[in-house]
Scaffold this motif. Structure first.
Motif, PDB file in Angstrom:
ATOM      1  N   GLN A 230      89.811   8.689  91.796  1.00 46.86           N
ATOM      2  CA  GLN A 230      90.969   8.687  92.691  1.00 46.86           C
ATOM      3  C   GLN A 230      90.581   8.363  94.128  1.00 46.86           C
ATOM      4  O   GLN A 230      91.337   8.634  95.060  1.00 46.86           O
TER       5      GLN A 230
ATOM      6  N   GLU B  51     103.025  20.133  92.043  1.00 48.58           N
ATOM      7  CA  GLU B  51     103.488  18.768  92.281  1.00 48.58           C
ATOM      8  C   GLU B  51     105.003  18.690  92.313  1.00 48.58           C
ATOM      9  O   GLU B  51     105.581  17.987  93.139  1.00 48.58           O
TER      10      GLU B  51
ATOM     11  N   TYR C  50     102.809   9.554  93.025  1.00 49.66           N
ATOM     12  CA  TYR C  50     101.737  10.520  93.255  1.00 49.66           C
ATOM     13  C   TYR C  50     101.326  10.499  94.735  1.00 49.66           C
ATOM     14  O   TYR C  50     101.169  11.542  95.370  1.00 49.66           O
TER      15      TYR C  50
ATOM     16  N   LYS D 278     103.820  12.161  97.113  1.00 48.04           N
ATOM     17  CA  LYS D 278     103.752  13.626  97.051  1.00 48.04           C
ATOM     18  C   LYS D 278     102.531  14.130  97.801  1.00 48.04           C
ATOM     19  O   LYS D 278     102.570  15.194  98.420  1.00 48.04           O
ATOM     20  N   ASP D 279     101.466  13.358  97.777  1.00 45.22           N
ATOM     21  CA  ASP D 279     100.280  13.794  98.518  1.00 45.22           C
ATOM     22  C   ASP D 279     100.524  13.771 100.032  1.00 45.22           C
ATOM     23  O   ASP D 279      99.928  14.557 100.766  1.00 45.22           O
TER      24      ASP D 279
ATOM     25  N   ASN E 231      96.405  19.313  85.353  1.00 48.04           N
ATOM     26  CA  ASN E 231      97.808  19.173  84.998  1.00 48.04           C
ATOM     27  C   ASN E 231      98.183  20.261  84.001  1.00 48.04           C
ATOM     28  O   ASN E 231      97.361  20.665  83.181  1.00 48.04           O
TER      29      ASN E 231
ATOM     30  N   GLY F 278      99.349  19.631  88.563  1.00 42.27           N
ATOM     31  CA  GLY F 278     100.327  18.583  88.305  1.00 42.27           C
ATOM     32  C   GLY F 278     101.244  19.110  87.209  1.00 42.27           C
ATOM     33  O   GLY F 278     100.876  19.129  86.048  1.00 42.27           O
TER      34      GLY F 278
ATOM     35  N   GLY G 116     105.658  14.987  85.214  1.00 42.04           N
ATOM     36  CA  GLY G 116     105.172  13.636  84.952  1.00 42.04           C
ATOM     37  C   GLY G 116     105.383  13.342  83.476  1.00 42.04           C
ATOM     38  O   GLY G 116     105.797  14.211  82.707  1.00 42.04           O
TER      39      GLY G 116
END
Ligand code: ARG
Length: 611
Positions: A368, A281, A340, A343-344, A134, A171, A174
């Protein structure tokens, strides 16, 4: 390596079987398990079974297979290039002459050089996504594990024959990012530290400071509480303005994001990582919203917004699973914001459609794992056939002997600090152990060894396991360490330099320097071991790539280095008893050095000439 001879024998076998009225099955030569001699074998079970069925024989198949093997052994006699032929348990095994095998292995390594071990093109495009921390945060040692794993995987896949694209996906938006923007704007507006790394790292300090201000404290006074709530409201307002595209906030965001990206790029430069495609992202947020509509229209997602709920995908139900496995995923909050996961989905679509990716690897923290299983299953429901070739390469934590990291508390181990420390320790060791090394070369060597130590400490542990990183151990010249591997390359180089009276091997073609040699003397166990390892390298490349396991190559490289160190101590090369031995061993040393270099390159570890 013996393709011609084996083809010749195959046709003899086929003719023999045809004469017996047996339909020749497809031949599949398999290496005979190595016990000091090399060979290839084929099974005669399929041929025996075909014959028994066809002729209605009552002989048991294993017995008939062995009979065929024996008959073939008699027929072949002593084929050229082979030491002996054996009929064993229904297999026909041919053992190569050791001298000839050694000669050919070493020959192909020297001829193919840096390409030895490269697989034929597979006609498949793979994308490896890694090095995606990020922004508004700093690059810590966990990010380093990610980067090195991803880079090595990419190198392995590429060398194995896949067309390979390297991708990053920072990222960049956020709550964490907004938190930094808020505090910067409130207390530090206009400030900018000097130095790429200092500036990037400063953002992490701001984040820690902001978190402390925004978190409720124990025994808060009413004033403290009111102040905290006011800050919180300001942060929320910052997010709202970002969302609305407020030019001031957007500019502040882009400026500070750039600080992080420049720091990241500099670290990737140090690590010799070259990313082909940058995704962010923030850029898949809009496409993600479109996708939600599409999934609702397709009946894959359910829109519960009319009841005040979110948009969801009941993955298990859609897959027809009775038991809970992938659960239900939210893909749009009731307030219309994406997640999240959403977006993936957009990111994957772009990888498949815009970049023509057939196989897609994600190198991401093992925590994850449910997230990626959900992503891949939704892609499958959505009809992407590439979904079955999506793979999450998860990896564990990295901590130091003194404890775990916590970004919120500012307790993180920055990669840059560890790297600087490693280089400075290697410089000290050089000053002590190798003072003849000219000062102007020391920095370069120290960087190579320091980085090698860090890389191997990450790669020599199974990706699923956590790592407690110990600098002392990593920098040691013994044990499972980068410097131990690099030192094998240094030793091989030094033998060759002495043999040809050269300052450096760079710019010289070893192939033309090395005298011809034969290997028809009785090879020591050390030499046999080395030849065996060299011949295995191409298969190790394929295995590591196919299993997505850099560890396979890390282990192999250690075995090769270890075998070379043992050889080095036990077997004379320059001082060999006879000139013919000296020549043969020089070729073996050169071939070993080449394969060590190839393996190290795949591990993103430099192979130095001196250390
Ligand atoms: N930026 C994320 C993180 O630091 C990792 C992104 C992983 N890639 C992905 N396609 N979700 O956790």
């Amino acid at each position: 390596m013996f393709e011609k001879e084996l083809k010749q024998i195959e046709s003899q076998i086929a003719a023999f079987l045809a004469a017996q009225g047996i339909e020749a099955p497809e031949f599949k030569w398999q290496p005979v398990p190595f016990h000091g001699e090399w060979g290839m074998g084929i099974s005669l079970f399929a041929a025996a079974a075909a014959e028994v069925r066809r002729k209605g024989l009552s002989t048991p198949i294993p017995q008939r297979a062995q009979e065929l093997a024996l008959a073939l052994k008699d027929l072949l006699g002593h084929p050229a290039g082979f030491q002996r032929v054996e009929a064993l348990n229904g297999y026909l095994n041919l053992y190569f002459s050791t001298a000839e095998y050694a000669r050919r292995v070493i020959e192909s390594v020297l001829e193919q050089g840096e390409h030895f071990g490269r697989g034929a093109p597979k006609g498949e495009r793979v994308m490896v996504e890694y090095a995606q921390p990020n922004t508004h945060h700093s690059f810590h040692i966990g990010h380093y594990r990610n980067a090195i794993l991803g880079e090595v995987l990419a190198r392995l896949l590429e060398f194995a024959g896949f067309e390979t694209l390297r991708a990053s996906y920072p990222g960049d938006i956020g709550l964490g990012v907004i938190t930094v923007l808020w505090i910067y704007d409130k207390f530090y507006r206009g400030q900018e530290p000097e130095g790429i790394h200092e500036r990037g790292q400063w953002l992490l300090k701001l984040y820690v400071e902001a978190t402390a201000l925004l978190e409720p404290k124990e025994n808060e006074t009413p004033e403290e509480r009111a102040r905290r709530e006011a800050y919180e409201a300001e942060r929320r307002e910052m997010y709202r303005r970002w969302d609305a595209g407020d030019p001031y906030v957007r500019e502040l965001w882009l400026k500070t994001r750039q600080w992080s990206l420049e720091e990241l790029r500099d670290i990737l430069r140090i690590l010799d990582i070259h990313i082909d495609v940058w995704f962010y992202e923030s850029e898949v947020d809009e496409p993600a919203k479109q996708i939600v509509q599409e999934l609702i229209a397709l009946g894959i997602a359910e829109d519960e917004r009319p009841q005040g709920g979110p948009v969801i995908v009941r993955i298990d139900e859609k897959l027809g699973l009775k038991k809970e496995k992938y659960r239900t995923a939210v893909i749009l909050r009731s307030d219309g914001t994406t997640l999240y996961l959403t977006k993936d989905l957009a990111l994957a679509k772009e990888k498949f459609e815009k970049y023509g990716v057939d196989r897609s690897i994600y190198v991401v923290d093992v925590r994850q794992s449910l997230h990626f299983q959900q992503v891949f299953k939704i892609l499958e429901l959505w009809g992407f056939k590439q979904a079955e070739k999506c793979y999450h390469l998860g990896y564990g934590f990295v901590s130091l002997p003194e404890g775990a990291m916590s970004a919120r508390r500012g307790r993180v181990v920055l990669f840059k600090d560890v790297y600087d420390e490693a280089v400075s320790r290697v410089l000290d060791t050089i000053a002590e152990k190798n003072p003849q090394l000219p000062i102007e070369r020391r920095q370069e060597v120290a960087e190579a060894i320091g980085l090698g130590a860090l890389a191997y400490a990450m790669l020599s542990v199974d990706n699923n396991k956590d790592i407690v990183f110990n600098m002392e151990e990593a920098l040691s010249f013994e044990g499972h360490t980068g410097p131990y591997l690099q030192n094998a390359h240094v030793r091989a180089t030094s033998i060759l330099r002495k043999a040809f009276n050269l300052e450096t091997l760079q710019g010289h073609s070893l192939v033309s320097l090395l005298p011809a040699a034969t290997f028809d003397y009785s090879l020591t166990a050390h030499e046999i071991e080395l030849v065996n390892l060299l011949s295995r390298f191409p298969n190790v490349v394929q295995q590591a790539a196919q299993e997505y396991r850099p560890l396979v190559m890390a282990n192999y490289a250690w075995e090769l280095a270890n075998a070379f160190h043992s050889f080095y101590h036990a077997v004379p090369v320059l001082q060999a008893e006879e000139e013919s031995l000296r020549r043969a061993r020089l070729r073996l040393v050169a071939a070993t050095r080449q394969v060590l270099a190839n393996a190290l390159r795949l591990l993103d570890i430099r192979a130095p000439e001196v250390m």
